[in-house]
Design an enzyme around this catalytic site. Sequence first.
Site, PDB file in Angstrom:
ATOM      1  N   TYR A 142       3.054  -2.989  -9.046  1.00  0.00           N
ATOM      2  CA  TYR A 142       3.606  -2.598  -9.903  1.00  0.00           C
ATOM      3  C   TYR A 142       3.443  -3.631 -11.424  1.00  0.00           C
ATOM      4  O   TYR A 142       3.788  -2.867 -12.187  1.00  0.00           O
ATOM      5  CB  TYR A 142       5.126  -2.105 -10.051  1.00  0.00           C
ATOM      6  N   LYS A 188       0.476  -5.591   5.246  1.00  0.00           N
ATOM      7  CA  LYS A 188      -1.038  -5.093   5.446  1.00  0.00           C
ATOM      8  C   LYS A 188      -1.825  -6.060   5.562  1.00  0.00           C
ATOM      9  O   LYS A 188      -2.888  -6.149   4.902  1.00  0.00           O
ATOM     10  CB  LYS A 188      -1.422  -3.959   4.488  1.00  0.00           C
ATOM     11  N   ASP A 220       1.884   0.674   7.812  1.00  0.00           N
ATOM     12  CA  ASP A 220       1.649   2.068   8.424  1.00  0.00           C
ATOM     13  C   ASP A 220       2.546   2.109   9.702  1.00  0.00           C
ATOM     14  O   ASP A 220       3.175   3.294  10.079  1.00  0.00           O
ATOM     15  CB  ASP A 220       0.027   2.388   8.607  1.00  0.00           C
ATOM     16  N   ASP A 244       9.369   0.123  -1.788  1.00  0.00           N
ATOM     17  CA  ASP A 244       9.533   1.495  -2.539  1.00  0.00           C
ATOM     18  C   ASP A 244       9.641   2.555  -1.612  1.00  0.00           C
ATOM     19  O   ASP A 244      10.500   3.252  -1.102  1.00  0.00           O
ATOM     20  CB  ASP A 244       8.715   1.455  -3.824  1.00  0.00           C
ATOM     21  N   ASP A 248      12.992   4.300   0.886  1.00  0.00           N
ATOM     22  CA  ASP A 248      13.397   5.989   0.624  1.00  0.00           C
ATOM     23  C   ASP A 248      13.319   6.652   1.939  1.00  0.00           C
ATOM     24  O   ASP A 248      14.383   7.335   2.376  1.00  0.00           O
ATOM     25  CB  ASP A 248      12.633   6.570  -0.381  1.00  0.00           C
TER      26      ASP A 248
END
Length: 358
Positions: A142, A188, A220, A244, A248
């Site tokens: 970001y 990852k 994943d 992020d 959620d």
Amino acid sequence: MKKYKIALIKGDGIGPEIVDEAVKVLDAVASCCDFDFAYEEVLMGGCAYDITGDPLPQETITTSLNSDAVLFGAIGGEKWDSLPREKRPESGLLRFRKELGVYANLRPAVVYDELVNASSLKPEIIKSVDIMVVRELIGGIYFGEPKGRDENKGWNTMVYTRSEIERIAHQAFKIAQKRDKRVCSIDKANVLDVSQLWRDVVTEVSAEYPDVELTHMYVDNAAMQLVLNPKQFDVMLTGNIFGDILSDEASMLCGSIGLLPSASIGDKIGVYEPIHGSAPDIAGQGIANPIATIASASMMLKYALHEEEAANKIDRAIKRALSEGYRTKDLAQYDAKEVCSTSEIGSIIANYAAKCKH
Ligand code: NAD
């Protein structure tokens, strides 16, 4: 007697209603502990723009930095959506986090026994889930450079430095030491170099915390495991974008958004706030659920003020109110014995928190 300075940012929409209830509970707990609070209310968001022309007045930053902690409601609403981006409430909030240097976002996902039916997953899968997502908040893709776009291409860069990884990893291990002493670091590393560095540095930092078990998981797989068997997680340590998404996902295991607290912490001062927004659709009706904000106040006691016992009093009071069947409107269909207003459930929790001896 100790007096903690708390900056209060009520914000917009339901913000004032829910922060008032958290203050009520904090005062109730203080009345049976050896400390007290001095609150200073400052403005942020649409209400700040309306009065000062700026969604984040300098006074808000200064007062916050001179406090022991910040308790925050929520900002935003349609009224301000057409303003230029830098004048909008959300820009004020992002700037605020950056100014305070809050690099670690802590989001607990706790499933209350009384509300197992409120989740979209089966009760046996989510009963007793108690996860803490520790997400890096001010680095990663970001913020990485270069970034940009032209007509045919868009690009962002995921960058983490050793020191950025070290400081968030230390937070995760310290938090795990106060919980079930397990950290699962999400990355990852099979594809991304930045993730391989993340994994190496987290492993190095773990040597300083021999009492905490460290495991690694690809992002994943983590997304899948969270809905398959969420109970396997204690602390999940993640970078910005993975956190992020996963935080959620984790929060939705719990049922209502009105239950979920968060803390954003750094080296200076922490911001304690519900994960939800300003809910303009229900503002001013006295039906908002204040539990997320009350639980955020509990996190403030624990992480900023190190008043663990007082935090536990609040947590137990929330559980007791729920187990006795008190519900705000958002949870009315889940075994409610009595549907309460925002202020009624706040008073019930405050009353229990003041009485809780153990
Ligand atoms: P929201 O979280 O405000 O509301 C989503 C839904 O959840 C609404 O139906 C709302 O009524 C309900 N809800 C939220 N909190 C609740 C509570 N405590 N009790 C009962 N029901 C609750 O999200 P949104 O509608 O997408 O956004 C509204 C405004 O909030 C926007 O301006 C958005 O930018 C802003 N926002 C602010 C923050 C923040 O201040 N940290 C976070 C997210 C969104």
